[in-house]
Design an enzyme around this catalytic site. Structure first.
Site, short mmCIF file in Angstrom:
data_model
loop_
_atom_site.label_atom_id
_atom_site.label_comp_id
_atom_site.label_asym_id
_atom_site.label_seq_id
_atom_site.Cartn_x
_atom_site.Cartn_y
_atom_site.Cartn_z
N ARG A 103 36.69 -50.86 29.22
CA ARG A 103 37.79 -51.52 28.53
C ARG A 103 37.98 -52.92 29.08
NH1 ARG A 103 41.11 -49.43 25.06
NH2 ARG A 103 40.36 -47.35 25.56
N THR A 107 41.88 -57.98 26.92
CA THR A 107 42.22 -57.59 25.55
C THR A 107 42.54 -56.11 25.42
OG1 THR A 107 39.93 -57.08 24.93
CG2 THR A 107 40.66 -59.37 24.70
N ASP A 198 37.57 -38.97 41.73
CA ASP A 198 36.74 -39.68 40.76
C ASP A 198 35.45 -38.90 40.56
OD1 ASP A 198 34.59 -41.56 39.85
OD2 ASP A 198 36.25 -42.98 39.86
N ASP A 201 32.07 -40.83 41.11
CA ASP A 201 31.78 -41.06 42.51
C ASP A 201 31.31 -39.79 43.21
OD1 ASP A 201 32.35 -43.74 42.40
OD2 ASP A 201 34.39 -43.55 43.19
#
Length: 207
Positions: A103, A107, A198, A201
């Site tokens: 992302r 924006t 995560d 990870d």
């Protein structure tokens, strides 16, 4: 369409080991593959069958086989890759697609840096990502698949937040969601709680 939480004892036991912060990268990766394979039985429960003539060592028979164009497994890069091998053990003839996106910080729009899908828009798409946190990446990936002509899509995740599930259900109500666990919620950094950290990870040893 529906939210499916797979509460099989083997799935829950393996997930608990994955949640433990002391679990090694190798063990985490192995368990993710195993859970994906176990989840695959439920995800594909309603695949259509056709009957074909075969001959056993003893007689001829009408034997059930999966009908038509089959499955394409589509990981959202990078963590979604960790679920592919487990599903491939069940469906070794499945095609593989890939979706890479991030992302844009300014924006907030999804930026696709990689998108590659096999032919056959009528195939069942199993979109994989271990974590469904805010739901943003999953919704963006589903948007892209729909724009490309794919309509039979199932989202396969390990752990989700209620916020992520709600986002997908609101934007794509026809997409079935399959989970091993629906967790409590998100923290201020949009990590799932209690979660497992995560996933990318922990799969690839980059933590």
């Amino acid at each position: 369409m529906a939210l499916h939480i797979i509460e099989h004892p083997l799935v829950q036991h393996k997930l608990s080991i994955m949640r433990d912060k002391e679990t090694s990268t190798m063990k985490f990766r192995e368990l993710l593959q195993e859970i994906a394979m176990l989840m695959g039985y439920e995800i594909t429960r309603d695949l259509p069958l056709a009957y074909e003539d075969i001959e056993t060592p003893l007689m001829k028979m009408k034997a059930p086989k999966i009908a038509g164009k089959k499955v394409v497994i589509v990981p959202i890069l990078r963590a979604g890759l960790g679920m592919v091998d487990g599903l491939m053990k069940l469906m070794p003839s499945a095609r593989i697609g890939h979706i890479g996106l991030y992302r844009d910080e300014e924006t907030c729009q999804p930026m696709f840096y990689y998108y590659k899908m096999p032919a056959g828009k009528e195939r069942l798409v199993l979109l994989t990502d271990p974590m469904l946190a805010t739901g943003g990446s999953a919704c963006d990936a589903i948007d892209r698949l729909k724009a490309d002509g794919f309509s039979n899509i199932r989202l396969v995740c390990l752990v989700a937040s209620p916020e992520g599930v709600k986002a997908v259900q609101q934007q794509h109500p026809e997409v079935d969601i399959y989970l091993a666990a629906l967790d409590e919620g998100l923290n201020e950094k949009n990590y799932i709680l209690p979660g497992l950290g995560d996933a990318g990870d922990r799969i690839f040893g980059t933590r």
